[in-house]
Motif scaffolding. Sequence first.
Motif, mmCIF file in Angstrom:
data_model
loop_
_atom_site.group_PDB
_atom_site.id
_atom_site.type_symbol
_atom_site.label_atom_id
_atom_site.label_comp_id
_atom_site.label_asym_id
_atom_site.label_seq_id
_atom_site.Cartn_x
_atom_site.Cartn_y
_atom_site.Cartn_z
ATOM 1 N N SER A 107 0.843 -1.205 0.000
ATOM 2 C CA SER A 107 0.000 0.000 0.000
ATOM 3 C C SER A 107 0.878 1.255 0.000
ATOM 4 C CB SER A 107 -0.855 0.012 1.268
ATOM 5 O OG SER A 107 -0.003 0.147 2.391
ATOM 6 N N SER A 108 0.281 2.378 -0.372
ATOM 7 C CA SER A 108 1.026 3.642 -0.384
ATOM 8 C C SER A 108 1.516 3.994 1.022
ATOM 9 C CB SER A 108 0.149 4.780 -0.903
ATOM 10 O OG SER A 108 -0.323 4.482 -2.192
ATOM 11 N N ASP A 109 0.694 3.662 2.035
ATOM 12 C CA ASP A 109 1.082 3.969 3.418
ATOM 13 C C ASP A 109 2.376 3.280 3.793
ATOM 14 O OD1 ASP A 109 -0.854 5.666 4.046
ATOM 15 O OD2 ASP A 109 -2.046 4.293 5.307
ATOM 16 N N VAL A 110 2.468 2.001 3.456
ATOM 17 C CA VAL A 110 3.666 1.229 3.810
ATOM 18 C C VAL A 110 4.851 1.657 2.940
ATOM 19 C CG1 VAL A 110 4.696 -1.083 3.916
ATOM 20 C CG2 VAL A 110 2.316 -0.758 4.617
ATOM 21 N N LEU A 111 4.609 1.829 1.649
ATOM 22 C CA LEU A 111 5.718 2.123 0.725
ATOM 23 C C LEU A 111 6.209 3.568 0.851
ATOM 24 C CD1 LEU A 111 4.469 0.391 -2.575
ATOM 25 C CD2 LEU A 111 6.194 -0.459 -0.979
ATOM 26 N N GLY A 112 5.323 4.464 1.266
ATOM 27 C CA GLY A 112 5.686 5.882 1.309
ATOM 28 C C GLY A 112 5.696 6.504 -0.072
ATOM 29 N N LYS A 113 5.248 5.742 -1.076
ATOM 30 C CA LYS A 113 5.085 6.278 -2.439
ATOM 31 C C LYS A 113 3.815 5.644 -3.015
ATOM 32 C CE LYS A 113 8.237 2.822 -4.436
ATOM 33 N NZ LYS A 113 9.426 2.568 -5.244
ATOM 34 N N THR A 114 3.354 6.154 -4.143
ATOM 35 C CA THR A 114 2.066 5.707 -4.649
ATOM 36 C C THR A 114 2.103 4.248 -5.101
ATOM 37 O OG1 THR A 114 1.848 7.951 -5.486
ATOM 38 C CG2 THR A 114 0.156 6.368 -6.172
#
Length: 300
Positions: free
Chosen positions: A235-242
């Motif tokens: 997810s974007s939250d975990v990855l810190g990117k889209t």
Amino acid sequence: MAETVMSSFDFPAYLTKARNRVEVALDAALGPERPNQLREAMRYSLLAGGKRLRPILCLSACELTGEDSEKAMSTAVAIEMIHTMSLIHDDLPAMDNDDLRRGRPTNHKVYGDAIAILAGDALLTRAFEMVSLRSPEVPVERLLKIIGELSLVAGAPGLVGGQVEDLECEGKEVDLDTLEFIHVHKTGALLKASVVCGALIGGAEEKLLAALRTYANSIGLAFQIIDDVLDVTSSSDVLGKTAGKDLIADKTTYPKLLGLDESRKKAKELIGKAKEAIKPWEGKASPLLALADYIVSRDR
Ligand code: GRG
């Protein structure tokens, strides 16, 4: 015996310590740039966190030669600067047009396109300053080789070439060879340079350098395959990117060509190959062996 050495190595502690050292050095490497807006934009992206994998690879490769890794710190910082610069430019509207990076709005969203481009330029040039003018403990012949490596990696034979191929392939059918070309140049080249430069600072002999090149080629490609997998599964939250960006941009990826399971399998095979290459140095290579595993097991 080798098993015992491996299992007694505390990788989480090693990673935390190395990351902290890198963070301190990155902070210290940015001076009182003027005007303020440039200074803020450079600091905004460089000090935004990130895994710091490239500088840590550089320090670990230097350690493997038996040299004090502090001597590799300026080069490690330089590599993270080149990486950060490439992220800032990659996120621009004319490239991937992204809003989120390292868990924050992208540089151009905060400072505007012009300052984002210039902050990237300033980080790229500061990287060469770090190596040429801020590495007093490293013999100049070694520094010259490192400047050569980094020039090749940053330019047309490396990141720029990979990026142009990537842009040209958007929305087109892409075969595995072309995809590999993009990955090797856009991502693999800088990861490889991180390892090679660390080893060059330590004055690695040719046999070790060759083994490290094999190691680095394999982890570089594996890293990007897992990046493609995480784009689909995380997810974007975990990855810190889209997350899911590749699908939106209609990019060809390993999961698109091979499926998720085969992609993971290929990444694991590459990591096996990487570890095999440096096995003869097993005792001293614990950090690089663990970093290879981390590349496929990471969740961001
Ligand atoms: C270097 C002169 C010069 C130009 C740059 C824009 C460009 C040309 C190239 C794009 C390179 C690029 C953004 C490749 C993607 C590499 C990649 C997988 C980045 C993500 O790396 P992580 O996961 O990120 O290590 P963190 O944030 O953890 O550092």
